[in-house]
Motif scaffolding. Structure first.
Motif, short mmCIF file in Angstrom:
data_model
loop_
_atom_site.label_atom_id
_atom_site.label_comp_id
_atom_site.label_asym_id
_atom_site.label_seq_id
_atom_site.Cartn_x
_atom_site.Cartn_y
_atom_site.Cartn_z
N LEU A 82 -5.94 -3.41 -12.56
CA LEU A 82 -5.34 -2.73 -13.71
C LEU A 82 -3.93 -3.30 -13.81
CD1 LEU A 82 -5.58 -0.37 -15.80
CD2 LEU A 82 -4.47 1.07 -14.11
N VAL A 83 -3.52 -3.69 -15.01
CA VAL A 83 -2.21 -4.36 -15.15
C VAL A 83 -1.44 -3.79 -16.35
CG1 VAL A 83 -2.83 -6.59 -14.13
CG2 VAL A 83 -3.34 -6.16 -16.52
N GLY A 84 -0.19 -4.21 -16.47
CA GLY A 84 0.60 -3.92 -17.67
C GLY A 84 1.07 -2.48 -17.78
N GLY A 85 1.12 -2.01 -19.04
CA GLY A 85 1.73 -0.71 -19.35
C GLY A 85 1.12 0.46 -18.60
N GLY A 90 -6.83 0.15 -4.66
CA GLY A 90 -5.67 1.06 -4.65
C GLY A 90 -4.39 0.37 -4.23
N GLU A 91 -4.48 -0.92 -3.83
CA GLU A 91 -3.27 -1.64 -3.40
C GLU A 91 -2.44 -2.04 -4.63
OE1 GLU A 91 -3.13 -4.90 -0.04
OE2 GLU A 91 -3.65 -5.79 -1.96
N LEU A 92 -1.12 -1.88 -4.51
CA LEU A 92 -0.23 -2.28 -5.61
C LEU A 92 0.24 -3.70 -5.38
CD1 LEU A 92 1.45 -1.17 -8.12
CD2 LEU A 92 3.32 -0.97 -6.49
N ILE A 93 0.13 -4.54 -6.38
CA ILE A 93 0.63 -5.92 -6.25
C ILE A 93 1.93 -6.01 -7.05
CG2 ILE A 93 0.17 -8.37 -6.75
CD1 ILE A 93 -2.68 -6.16 -6.09
N LEU A 124 3.23 -5.46 -12.77
CA LEU A 124 2.67 -4.81 -11.59
C LEU A 124 1.16 -4.70 -11.79
CD1 LEU A 124 5.33 -2.00 -11.51
CD2 LEU A 124 4.92 -3.58 -9.60
N ALA A 125 0.40 -4.74 -10.69
CA ALA A 125 -1.06 -4.63 -10.82
C ALA A 125 -1.59 -3.69 -9.74
CB ALA A 125 -1.68 -6.02 -10.67
N ILE A 126 -2.65 -2.97 -10.07
CA ILE A 126 -3.33 -2.15 -9.06
C ILE A 126 -4.73 -2.72 -8.87
CG2 ILE A 126 -4.27 0.13 -8.50
CD1 ILE A 126 -2.08 1.35 -10.24
N THR A 130 0.87 -1.17 0.00
CA THR A 130 0.00 0.00 0.00
C THR A 130 0.91 1.22 0.00
OG1 THR A 130 -1.58 -1.28 1.25
CG2 THR A 130 -1.95 1.10 1.17
N LEU A 131 0.94 1.95 -1.11
CA LEU A 131 1.84 3.10 -1.20
C LEU A 131 1.25 4.25 -0.40
CD1 LEU A 131 2.84 3.06 -4.95
CD2 LEU A 131 4.01 2.04 -3.03
N LYS A 132 2.17 5.14 0.03
CA LYS A 132 1.70 6.30 0.81
C LYS A 132 0.70 7.10 -0.01
CE LYS A 132 5.57 7.43 3.71
NZ LYS A 132 6.77 7.56 2.93
N GLN A 133 1.09 7.29 -1.29
CA GLN A 133 0.18 8.05 -2.14
C GLN A 133 -0.90 7.10 -2.66
OE1 GLN A 133 1.97 9.64 -5.62
NE2 GLN A 133 0.33 11.09 -5.96
N ASN A 134 -2.15 7.48 -2.48
CA ASN A 134 -3.23 6.60 -2.91
C ASN A 134 -3.23 6.46 -4.43
OD1 ASN A 134 -5.76 5.61 -3.83
ND2 ASN A 134 -6.52 5.91 -1.73
N LEU A 135 -3.04 5.22 -4.89
CA LEU A 135 -2.91 5.01 -6.34
C LEU A 135 -4.20 5.26 -7.09
CD1 LEU A 135 -0.54 1.95 -6.70
CD2 LEU A 135 -0.15 4.30 -7.38
#
Ligand code: CTP
Length: 446
Positions: free
Chosen positions: A42-45, A160-163, A150-152, A5-10
């Motif tokens: 959300l994935v990819g580019g 909003g979590e980054l995988i 990477l995936a959101i 979970t990044l500080k900045q909300n994705l």
């Protein structure tokens, strides 16, 4: 690495990067998925570019994780539900790959590619992959580079979590391109082209290990294509490579696409286009020169590259790469045009004779001829392309009418002969043109 979970909300950051209509759609997708107990990512580019702070493409890749619904893979069921809510979208379903695409032209162009989380296996190198439903983790593992794996998460309970299961975030920070596994380039050699394209576009470095894997895979494909012939390359490889080449050759700056080709040549990867292709200084010069003439970046630059090959190899490679019919024709005509022009220009020709000779060939073929033939041939063809073919006759049809000629096929003949005399310097200006016409084509008696 893992779920971050990044500080900045994705989701906030994503909202700022997308148009209001795209944001609305993602919210709709998430809510439809949640009500069916599925997760959407959300994935990819798009994730890569969002984290790099660069503009997102109008085409977003989504992965849907969950069980089938009434026998339908979740990505297809979700796309159909969305299409029902908004029938202005264009829906395409690819049952075999468990994917679907939704496209909108209004208010701004946008496409959603929905994929059911899947694992892929390649029955043989460069085959089209066989897919089976799976988890997000395996779906990310089938991808090309850590920065593209990477995936959101868009759905509850962790929107909003980054995988990040493969260290993509760290590689993004360190500006590194790294494949997920050593077999990646053998499975799909178009990834060598993708890696080089990302490296040149983003200014990232390909790891030393990956450079060596790319060299090995290129060598493998050189031998394979040499043995089997480019015409019998694995199905799907040619068209995928063609698409990658289009992305690469239309990269925004000359520095980028030329640097990318150079890097591919150093890795031996141009062999995937055709095993006989040589990155000669003459080809590099031609490509630099091609920028200065009106050759379209795509497929013009690829035509210049393929023109280096012998005639049969040219046609084989162009067909395998699925070049447009027009390009196939240009490459087919090139040999005949070159033979004719080079032979004739050995002897003296007037500009009007040259025009008659050149008129039989399309401008694209003539551009290829100028690039490949320095010296007098280039000068003559270049003069034709830039001056002679653009020069109008000094009189018009209206002038001929006023001089008392009757409209008909003779008009064309008069204007052609007059233009020839003008190009050869026998006629200068309007008054001389009128006397020329009167003396060569006596006007009808009133
Ligand atoms: N992908 C892959 N191997 C390929 C092509 C694509 O693993 N040969 C995966 C990557 O995860 C990639 C995603 O599919 O990020 C989407 O592919 P695509 O839309 O073609 O490329 P992008 O990564 O979105 O890059 P770009 O923005 O330059 O088109």
């Amino acid at each position: 690495m893992g779920r971050v979970t990044l500080k900045q909300n994705l989701l906030l950051q994503l909202g700022q990067a997308l148009s209001p209509s795209a944001q609305g759609l993602l919210r709709q997708v998430a809510s439809l998925a949640e009500s069916r107990g599925w997760q959407v990512y959300l994935v990819g580019g798009a994730v890569r570019d969002l984290l790099l702070g660069i503009d997102l493409k109008q085409d977003l890749d989504l992965t849907v994780e969950g069980p089938p619904l009434e026998g339908l893979p979740p990505a297809i069921a979700l796309a159909q539900a969305l299409h029902q809510q908004d029938p202005t979208s264009r829906l395409q379903v690819y049952r075999e790959f468990q994917t679907a695409t939704l496209a909108w032209h209004q208010p701004t162009p946008l496409a959603l590619d929905l994929t059911t989380a899947r694992r892929e296996s390649y029955p043989y190198p460069a085959a089209n992959p066989q897919v089976e439903p799976s988890t997000l983790a395996l779906d990310l593992y089938r991808r090309d580079f850590t920065i593209n794996a990477l995936a959101i998460c868009l759905t509850s309970p962790h929107p909003g979590e980054l995988i990040d299961l493969h260290g993509g975030l760290e590689d993004l920070h360190n500006h590194v391109i790294r494949a997920l596994h050593p077999g990646s380039f053998i499975e799909d050699p178009t990834r060598i082209y993708r890696g080089v394209r990302f490296s040149c576009r983003l200014g990232f470095a390909i790891t030393v290990t990956d450079q060596s894997l790319m060299r090995q895979a290129s060598q493998f494909y050189r031998q394979l294509l040499h043995r089997a012939g480019p015409g019998s390359r694995p199905p799907g490889l040619g068209s995928r490579l063609g698409m990658e080449l289009e992305c690469l050759l239309t990269m925004t700056t000359n520095r980028q696409w030329l640097a990318a080709l150079n890097q591919l040549a150093q890795l031996g990867a141009l062999a995937c286009i055709h095993p006989d292709l040589i990155w000669s200084t003459s080809l590099q010069r031609q490509l630099r020169l091609a920028n200065r003439c009106a050759l379209p970046p795509w497929p013009g630059r690829l035509e210049v590259i393929l023109a280096q090959l012998a005639t049969t190899a040219r046609a084989e490679a162009a067909l395998a790469l699925h070049l447009p019919q027009e390009s196939l024709r240009h490459l087919e005509d090139l040999a005949a045009a070159e033979a004719q022009l080079v032979n004739h220009l050995g002897s003296w020709l007037t500009p009007s004779q040259a025009v008659v000779l050149f008129k039989g060939w399309s401008r694209s073929v003539l551009h290829l001829v100028t690039l490949r033939n320095p010296g007098p041939v280039r000068r003559w063809v270049w003069n034709y392309l830039t001056i002679w073919s653009q020069t109008p006759p000094p009189l018009t049809g209206q002038d001929l009418l006023e001089l008392g000629y009757q409209p008909g096929p003779q008009f064309r003949e008069i204007l052609e002969v007059l233009l020839g005399a003008t190009l050869d310097g026998e006629v200068q200006g309007r008054t001389e043109a009128i006397s020329f016409v009167r003396s060569h084509f006596p006007p009808p008696k009133p």
